[in-house]
Write an enzyme that holds these catalytic residues in place. Structure first.
Site: not given
Lengths: 88, 366
Positions: B121, B82, B75, B127, B327, B77, B117-118, B186
């Site tokens: 894999h 994958h 569902g 990861h 800086d 989130s 990202h996928e 920074d």
């Protein structure tokens, strides 16, 4: 998710759903093996060692117990591929 | 890597987009997928060819809950997508959870970033623990344009397949190490009791009670902010944090960007030809904010909302011993901490002199 007795003060933070969510998370991403149908209680140590694995992976404080920071990270949107090991 | 360092035994791979999400136009999905494969073909000898029927090495599909591979989605989130490591049949395939909202920007989950990202894999990468890596497991929005594959991911994929003939973007960003002896910063600011220390596209959140600083990507907190900050300061009276980049600055209330920003720094009274602010610090006792640019600094009166007369002044004249550039700077307990390269100077506001010189990384207890 059996939280061993010394962590009982944490158990109040988490509902049953939370603990089930956390257990599912460890199953999906850290190969926590599912419990044979209630025949034996998964040893809390197995869960603690999986929690330690996850906490170490994400650079959290490695306690082996489900604390707020660990649970918060579990809720972040992510990839479904396991972080350790491989698909069954 | 996956166990047994699974990889493709060929460099020419095919992919097929089996179905589409209703969240985006087909052309947007096609473009995102193509761009995601290019991330990897740019740094390896791999080639990706799209086919529109039959079985491809990498089959790409959208599905919900149990979608046929015994790894159900969950569902909205949680699990976003994958993919399977290289191999026959489901090997290499990538699945996207269509209970998510997919987008080409930061409004939903950015399909290009998740697909890139996928496909890591699909090519054999597991990861990464590096929070700045593309292969870090938690979704991090890193912006919509100018994506540069982080160095950690390049190292990984090139260990499997070697480098390509020509890398169009050879400067692959590395994730800063907080204990690097040559660490430079920074910008630094307080934010409601926490300290935020900016470096490249990241900031560390340092909580007074915690030793360990949490490294976060700026864009994952504020997609609208640029992916790098020149300077930042907090005005605790107004409970606002101001962040500066180039000629623009943003005001935040907590983690929310205040309406009407970004504004231009010349709206604060700076000359129009001023290009950037190097450092900024608010002195609560005086109500003044000091802005450091090049070898000079300015004083800004927060009450009258105007730069003070008689500025800019030379840094070396009024803050002897800290060098001629800043800086980053912050103030705490009557001291100002000026960061200049790998050193920080603890300057007593009261006695107007440098009390200690420390390494920049000592802010992280290194």
């Amino acid at each position: 998710l059996p939280i061993s007795h010394e962590d009982s003060e944490d158990i109040d933070e988490f509902t049953k759903q939370d603990l089930q969510f956390a257990e599912r998370y460890l199953k999906t991403h850290y190969n926590l093996h599912s419990n044979p149908a209630g025949i034996m209680r998964k040893s809390a140590d197995t869960v603690a060692s999986k929690l330690r694995e996850m906490q170490s992976f994400f650079g959290l404080e490695v306690t082996g117990k489900l604390d707020e920071e660990t649970y918060e990270l579990m809720q972040q949107p992510r990839c479904g591929v396991p972080d350790v090991g491989e698909y069954n | 890597f996956f166990p047994r360092k699974l990889k493709w035994s060929k460099n020419n791979l095919t992919y097929r987009i089996v179905n589409y999400t209703p969240d985006l136009k087909r052309a947007e999905v096609d473009r995102a997928i193509k761009k995601a494969f290019k991330v990897w073909s740019d740094v390896t000898p791999l080639n990706f060819t799209r086919i529109r029927s039959g079985t491809a090495d990498i089959m790409i599909s959208f599905g919900i809950k149990e979608h046929g591979d015994f790894y159900p989605f969950d569902g909205p989130s949680g699990l976003l997508a994958h993919a399977f490591p290289p191999g026959p049949n489901t090997g290499g395939d990538a699945h996207f959870d269509d209970d998510e909202l997919w987008s080409t920007d930061s409004k939903g989950y950015n399909l290009f970033l998740v697909a890139a990202h996928e496909f890591g894999h699909s090519l054999g990468l597991e990861h990464s623990r590096d929070p700045g890596a593309l292969m870090f497991p938690v979704y991090t929005y890193t912006g919509n344009t100018g994506f540069l594959l982080p160095d950690d991911d390049v190292q990984g994929i090139q260990e499997l397949y070697g480098a390509g003939d020509y890398d169009p973007n050879p400067k692959h960003p590395k994730t800063p190490e907080k204990c690097d002896a040559n660490l430079t910063l920074d910008g630094i600011t307080d934010l409601r009791g926490e300290m935020m220390i900016f470096k490249d596209r990241f900031f560390w959140r340092l909580h007074p009670q915690m030793v360990d600083a949490e490294l976060v990507q700026i864009k994952s907190f504020w997609p609208e902010l640029p992916s790098k900050v020149d300077a930042a300061y907090e005005n605790p009276i107004k409970d606002h944090v101001f962040m500066f980049r180039g000629r623009k600055f943003w005001a935040l209330n907590g983690y929310d960007i205040i309406e009407g920003y970004p504004k231009k720094i010349y709206e604060l009274g700076f000359p129009k030809n001023l290009k950037a602010i190097d450092g900024a610090v608010h002195i609560s006792d005086t109500g003044k904010t000091l802005f450091f640019t090049g070898n000079k600094y300015w004083s800004y009166d927060e009450d009258t909302q105007a730069l003070e007369k008689g500025y800019p002044r030379l840094i070396e004249e009024d803050f002897p011993g800290i060098g001629d550039k800043v800086d980053a700077v912050y103030q705490k307990n009557g001291y100002m901490y000026f960061f200049n390269g790998p050193l920080q100077f603890e300057y007593s506001i009261w006695s107007k002199r440098v009390m200690r010189v420390l390494n920049t990384n000592s802010i992280f207890w290194c």
